[in-house]
Structures are given as structure tokens and as C-alpha cells.
Design a protein around this motif. Structure first.
Motif, mmCIF file in Angstrom:
data_model
loop_
_atom_site.group_PDB
_atom_site.id
_atom_site.type_symbol
_atom_site.label_atom_id
_atom_site.label_comp_id
_atom_site.label_asym_id
_atom_site.label_seq_id
_atom_site.Cartn_x
_atom_site.Cartn_y
_atom_site.Cartn_z
ATOM 1 N N LYS A 54 45.203 -27.348 -7.526
ATOM 2 C CA LYS A 54 45.623 -28.622 -6.935
ATOM 3 C C LYS A 54 45.466 -28.637 -5.423
ATOM 4 O O LYS A 54 45.644 -29.668 -4.786
ATOM 5 C CB LYS A 54 47.088 -28.885 -7.280
ATOM 6 C CG LYS A 54 47.397 -28.720 -8.755
ATOM 7 C CD LYS A 54 47.871 -30.001 -9.358
ATOM 8 C CE LYS A 54 47.856 -29.971 -10.870
ATOM 9 N NZ LYS A 54 48.845 -29.057 -11.431
ATOM 10 N N GLN A 55 45.174 -27.453 -4.862
ATOM 11 C CA GLN A 55 44.962 -27.370 -3.415
ATOM 12 C C GLN A 55 46.191 -27.797 -2.603
ATOM 13 O O GLN A 55 46.079 -28.509 -1.600
ATOM 14 C CB GLN A 55 43.730 -28.193 -3.016
ATOM 15 C CG GLN A 55 42.421 -27.600 -3.500
ATOM 16 C CD GLN A 55 42.127 -26.249 -2.891
ATOM 17 O OE1 GLN A 55 42.198 -26.051 -1.676
ATOM 18 N NE2 GLN A 55 41.821 -25.267 -3.732
ATOM 19 N N ILE A 56 47.346 -27.351 -3.077
ATOM 20 C CA ILE A 56 48.565 -27.613 -2.325
ATOM 21 C C ILE A 56 49.445 -26.371 -2.328
ATOM 22 O O ILE A 56 49.236 -25.446 -3.118
ATOM 23 C CB ILE A 56 49.377 -28.802 -2.891
ATOM 24 C CG1 ILE A 56 49.558 -28.642 -4.401
ATOM 25 C CG2 ILE A 56 48.707 -30.130 -2.589
ATOM 26 C CD1 ILE A 56 50.433 -29.696 -5.029
ATOM 27 N N TYR A 57 50.444 -26.360 -1.440
ATOM 28 C CA TYR A 57 51.369 -25.244 -1.395
ATOM 29 C C TYR A 57 52.782 -25.763 -1.213
ATOM 30 O O TYR A 57 52.990 -26.896 -0.770
ATOM 31 C CB TYR A 57 51.018 -24.297 -0.244
ATOM 32 C CG TYR A 57 51.396 -24.851 1.113
ATOM 33 C CD1 TYR A 57 52.566 -24.437 1.746
ATOM 34 C CD2 TYR A 57 50.597 -25.787 1.743
ATOM 35 C CE1 TYR A 57 52.927 -24.960 2.986
ATOM 36 C CE2 TYR A 57 50.948 -26.312 2.975
ATOM 37 C CZ TYR A 57 52.108 -25.903 3.588
ATOM 38 O OH TYR A 57 52.469 -26.421 4.806
ATOM 39 N N LYS A 58 53.743 -24.940 -1.573
ATOM 40 C CA LYS A 58 55.131 -25.334 -1.355
ATOM 41 C C LYS A 58 56.014 -24.099 -1.357
ATOM 42 O O LYS A 58 55.793 -23.171 -2.132
ATOM 43 C CB LYS A 58 55.592 -26.287 -2.460
ATOM 44 C CG LYS A 58 57.049 -26.713 -2.342
ATOM 45 C CD LYS A 58 57.423 -27.644 -3.473
ATOM 46 C CE LYS A 58 58.917 -27.664 -3.720
ATOM 47 N NZ LYS A 58 59.674 -28.290 -2.622
#
Ligand SMILES: [Zn+2]
Length: 625
Positions: A54-58
Motif C-alpha cells: 500500500k506504500q504507507i507507514y504508521k
């Protein structure tokens, strides 16, 4: 300095967030995601999650999160533009780089599309280059359609022979069963095939993305004993009630002008387009469907409906208007001078006069009033009362209270009635359902209302779960899933205000062709909302895994996700209908008049049918498999 939106998108799509973050944080693969020590708080356990897919981070402790640009901005305290530049450098590429394309390869559907393309080329060649095509060229010449326009819309001609296309198809190794499924050929009793389109002008029908999904054929020789129009049957690639003729050609202009013009026929659309009126779509014969309206609402909510003055369908026009009002469209109506259609009008008077006509379009009240006047319904006080009631009924469809009030004002003025009278008529319609429920709940404490109410609450809870799932799906990064969702569900359908807002943002981006989760997340300004989206998206249970199949390739994953999405959408729609049915049942129980009961029963019957139709809808699956 400004970087164009599409460049940013390009860089974002090319970058791999795992590579970038790995430069600064040690990441370890954990299932489908990567985990590492969060650099934004004093992390002891790896709380930072990075999704390559998803090409995201958290970070699940300090709530830092976003896409690749956000990470660099936060980590290095740099600006957004600097972050974009850094990623570009990291990629070792200049800012202008070509974008790779990815799409689901779907052999079954692709084959159908291919057959349509073969047929379209054949028809077009007949028209443009063949000797026999002269008669069709003459026709278009008479109708003022230029060759360039013919090419643009892929217009064609089917010879009057019975097997000409058939032989061509055989030569080209076309799968004849598929050609038959698409309605291009048919079978005689003896098993031999013949051409369905004979002696007809051909209008290919395009999907919004420009694929040929069907054909409309208009008979050339009116003396012949055949239907004036022959259209492709429904097929896995052609879903009539979801198709608007011309949308592929007009969607950009519709978006740009934030207005669509709706006409009836192929020729109307083409004539307008050729004359520079390019924000036009055609319902092509059928009356407007809810699905078509939802499709259009992706591009605009303003519509000008043009009906032939001599059309028998003035009441059909009203039905379309009602549907449009329900979907919150701003509707205006143009009635052309007697004997004119958009095609003849623009050819005779030109674009300037046409634009003027559109500018002076009636709102729906004015239009309805004029129809009633023509029918002589404004003459007697009795029928006038009837007309007022009908008008107020239309107004009741509008969600926006302010708009409704303005309409009420103009009805009062027109009929010289006190506003409060018209308002009370409106209130009656608006509160018919609610007020009954409330009144009876108060009057009859023994009634099993609390129990019923509980039931509704349960349904709503299920719905809440579906809403969550829909948001998750919106952040899945698959365009086809977003197509499915926005074909069936609009932000307003969601109860949860956060989800509604998120889906609005997703829709806004979708309209601008941004579907990647990292792209959408970049556009969420509210921290809380962004956090919700990231949490939902980075949840352990991935959509495809949920569908319970082994993940073998990205394609299979995508397919499963699509199948799952269509499932969720169907269930969500059914849940919403169930809720409505339950509400009606309560009302039936508490209704004082038989009339109300009958109306409610009829309504519920319709809802049941709608449910059935949704259950039987294979479309969603068909589109996928
Ligand atoms: Zn953290």
C-alpha cells in the motif's frame, strides 16, 4: 517552485517506501508488512509498520504515519517539495519519467473486447473505404457528419448481405460463440450462422474508459420491415443500465465545465459534439437509470436534460428528473421548439443559439408547470390543487433544505398561495413516515416498539461493520474496486461521519484518477481522519487473505480482493434495504389508514424485488472473472 500534480503522482508511484525507510530504519519482514523501531518516539518494540503493497507507514504507538513523502518530511524536517525531490533522487531518476501501467489481465473479458474491436474495425472500414459503403457515406453527408467525426466515434456500416461479417469473422479466427454472445451474429435452426446487423449504420458503444462494449445499429432503408434500432444484448462487457453513450468522449469536458447535457439519441450527441458542445451524454433510448446517474455523478452533479418537444416521453422525462433530484443533481430542462431535436437544432442554428437555449433552461418546477399548463391542469382550482401536490412531491425528493425552501417559495408565489400552506404539504410528505412512528410510540406504550427499535439498531451495527469494510476497500489501491464502490455507494450512503468524509476524499481523488492509498492519504489534512484511514488500511487482516485463498500472485490477490469487494458492496446494499423494510413494517403496524398500509406494502414488495435483483446480480462478479 511547484511540481505538477501528475509528476508527484509519478514519483509516488515509482518509489518504494520500504527502500526509502530502510535507509534510516532497520525493517524486518513480518507477514505482508515490515516492522521496525519507530524513529518518532522512544520505541522499545518495533511499533512502526510499513506496507510495501500500500506504500504507507504508521506507528501504532505515536500515530505517526503517511506515505513516503510524509516519512521524509517528518524524519528530516523538510518540506513536501524537498521530500518529493529527495525521493526522485533516491530513485535515480529525473522528475519526468514514464509511468508504468498495470491492469488486470482478464482473458475471458479480453476475448469479448477483442471480438468487439474486430467487428468495429470491420464496420468502420465498410463505411470509410468500401464501394458498398457509399450509401452510408451519403447518409452521413446528408446528416452533416464529417469524416473526422465518423472516425472519432468509430462509426461504421453493416452491409445488407446476410453473411458478410460472418465470413470476415471466420477469416479473422473470431470465436463465433463469443460473437453470438455479443449479438453480432445469430444461429439459424440448421445451426448455420448469419449476421445480425444488416443494412445498418453502426454506432459503437464505448465504456467510460474507451473500450468497445457494444453496438447500436440504425436501419438505413426505412422502408425495410425491421426495427429502426438494433442494439447489442446485455453481455459481460455491456451492462446497459450502467452505460451512458458518449461518456468516454465527453467526460473530460463534463468535468471541466462541471455540467452535463443529456440527450436521447446517438445522432443528437454526435451532432452536438461536432459543433463544439462536448459535455454531452445520451441515454440512447432507454429511460435514465439510477446506475447511469451514479455513473454521471462521478463527473458532475449538474445536468441539463434535453428532450425532443415532440417526444412522447414528457412524463418519462419527469421520471428521469425525479431520479436525478433524488441523487441530488441540480436539474435543468430544455424543451426544444416543436419539431426540432438537438441534431436538427444545432445544424440549423449553430452552437451560439444552442448555448443560449441551455442558458435559459427551466428548472424542474418551471418545466413541470409548463407541462401541466399544456395539459390544461392549471385552469380549475381542483386540478390546480392536484398540480401543487405533484410539484411539492418533487420538491420533497430534494435533500438540501435550503433548496427545498426556495422551491416552496416559488410554488407559493406562482399559485398565489400562502407559503405556510405549501410548507405544510411538504412537511406532510417529509414526515409521513417519521411522524407516524413517533405518534404511535407515544400513544400506545404497549406496542412492541422498543423491541423493533432494537432490531433496527442491530441491523445498523452490521451496517457499521460494512461501512468500515468499504473504507478499507477504498484504501486498497485497486481502481477496479473503487469503480465497483462508486458505482453502487456514494459517500452520503454512509452513516459514520468519519467514514463519509474519508469516502468523500477518496471520491474526490478518484475523480482525479488518484486511487493509490499513499496518494489518497496525502490529501487527508485532518490528523484524526488520516489516522483512521491508516489504521484500517494497515490492519493485519488483509482483504485478499480474508477471502480464504492462497495468495499466489499479485493478480490473484487483486482478483480475490475484487470478488470480496463485490460481496461486501452487495451485502451493504442489502443491509440498507433490510433496514428500510423493517422501518416500513413498523409503520405498517402502526398505520391508521388502509391507504398507508397498501402503499407501504407495495413499497416493501418493491424493496424485496430490489433485494432479489441485487442477489442475482452477477455483474460484479462477471466484471471480474
Ligand atoms: Zn512512533
Amino acid at each position: 517552485m511547484r511540481i505538477p500534480e501528475n509528476k508527484i503522482e509519478e514519483i509516488r508511484n515509482l518509489a518504494n517506501i520500504v527502500d526509502v525507510i530502510s535507509t534510516y530504519v532497520h525493517l524486518k519482514k513480518q507477514g505482508k508488512t515490515y516492522a521496525g523501531l519507530c524513529p518518532f518516539h522512544n520505541d522499545k518494540n518495533p511499533s512502526l509498520k510499513v506496507s510495501e503493497e500500500k506504500q504507507i507507514y504508521k506507528c501504532f504507538v505515536c500515530n505517526a504515519g503517511g506515505n513516503v513523502f510524509n516519512f521524509l518530511m517528518q524524519y528530516k524536517s523538510i518540506s513536501f517539495i524537498e521530500a518529493v525531490q529527495e525521493v526522485a533522487e533516491h530513485l535515480g531518476v529525473k522528475l519526468e519519467l514514464e509511468k508504468g501501467s498495470s491492469s488486470i489481465v482478464n482473458s475471458e473479458l479480453e476475448e469479448l473486447y477483442d471480438v468487439n474491436v474486430t467487428a468495429a474495425k470491420y464496420f468502420s472500414n465498410n463505411l470509410l473505404n468500401s464501394r458498398q459503403g457509399e450509401i452510408a457515406r451519403e447518409y452521413f453527408k446528408k446528416r452533416n457528419i464529417k469524416t473526422q467525426t465518423q472516425k472519432m466515434f468509430g462509426l461504421g456500416y453493416a452491409f445488407s448481405e446476410w453473411e458478410h461479417f460472418l465470413h470476415y469473422a471466420e477469416e479473422k479466427n473470431v470465436n463465433l460463440a463469443k460473437a453470438m454472445q455479443l449479438g453480432l451474429i445469430d444461429k439459424r435452426n440448421d445451426g448455420s450462422y448469419y449476421d445480425k446487423y444488416r443494412g445498418r449504420i453502426i454506432f459503437p458503444i464505448f465504456s467510460p474508459n474507451g473500450r468497445i462494449i457494444g453496438f447500436g445499429g440504425r436501419i438505413l432503408n426505412n422502408a425495410e420491415k425491421a426495427a429502426k434500432y438494433l442494439n447489442s444484448p446485455e453481455s459481460p462487457v455491456y451492462l446497459k443500465r450502467k452505460t451512458l453513450y458518449g461518456l468516454f468522449h465527453s467526460k473530460d469536458e463534463i468535468r471541466k465545465l462541471n455540467k452535463a447535457i443529456l440527450v436521447e439519441g446517438y445522432m443528437d450527441l454526435i451532432a452536438l459534439f461536432q459543433n463544439g458542445v462536448k459535455n454531452v451524454v445520451a441515454s440512447s433510448g432507454t429511460s435514465l437509470t439510477e446506475e447511469q446517474i451514479k455513473l454521471l455523478s462521478r463527473f458532475t452533479k449538474n445536468i441539463v436534460v434535453i428532450y425532443d418537444a415532440d417526444s412522447a416521453g414528457q412524463h418519462a422525462a419527469m421520471r428521469s428528473i425525479e431520479l436525478l433530484l433524488k441523487e441530488d443533481f441540480e436539474v435543468r430542462i430544455v424543451a426544444l421548439p416543436e419539431g426540432e431535436d438537438p441534431d436538427s437544432f444545432i445544424n440549423q442554428y449553430g452552437k451560439k443559439d444552442f448555448d443560449e437555449l441551455v442558458k435559459q433552461a427551466d428548472n424542474f418546477l418551471e418545466y413541470q408547470m409548463r407541462i401541466y399548463q399544456q395539459e390544461g391542469k392549471l385552469d380549475s382550482p381542483e386540478s390546480q390543487a392536484e398540480v401543487v401536490r405533484e410539484l411539492v412531491k418533487s420538491v420533497a425528493l430534494i435533500e438540501d433544505e435550503l433548496k427545498r425552501n426556495l422551491m416552496i417559495k416559488s410554488i407559493s408565489k406562482k399559485f398565489d398561495l400562502r407559503e405556510v400552506l405549501v410548507e405544510s404539504e411538504l412537511d406532510k410528505l417529509l414526515n409521513k413516515k417519521d411522524s407516524q412512528k413517533k405518534r404511535y410510540a407515544g400513544q400506545n406504550p404497549e406496542a412492541p416498539i422498543p423491541h423493533e427499535a432494537e432490531k433496527i439498531k442491530t441491523i445498523t451495527r452490521i451496517e457499521a461493520k460494512f461501512e468500515e469494510e468499504i473504507i478499507r476497500l477504498l484504501f486498497e489501491g485497486v481502481e477496479e474496486i473503487q469503480d465497483l464502490i462508486f458505482d453502487n455507494i456514494m459517500p452520503d450512503d454512509l452513516h459514520n461521519p468519519d467514514y463519509r468524509k474519508l469516502s468523500e476524499i477518496a471520491l474526490e481523488n478518484y475523480r482525479n484518477d488518484i486511487v493509490s492509498p499513499s496518494g489518497i492519504i496525502e490529501k487527508i489534512e485532518d490528523d484524526n481522519l488520516r489516522n483512521i484511514a491508516l489504521s484500517l488500511t494497515l490492519n493485519d487482516i488483509s482483504i485478499s487473505a480474508k477471502h480464504g485463498e492462497e495468495i499466489t500472485s499479485a493478480e490473484v490477490t487483486k482478483k480475490n480482493a475484487l470478488r470480496y469487494a463485490s460481496d461486501v458492496i452487495k451485502k451493504f446494499r442489502i443491509t440498507k434495504i433490510n433496514e428500510e423494510i423493517e422501518n416500513n413494517k413498523i409503520k405498517i403496524k402502526n398505520s391508521e389508514t388502509d391507504d398507508n398500509v397498501l402503499e407501504l406494502l407495495r413499497l416493501n414488495k418493491e424493496l424485496e424485488e430490489e433485494k432479489k435483483a441485487i442477489r442475482e446480480e452477477n455483474i460484479l462478479i462477471n466484471e471480474i472473472e
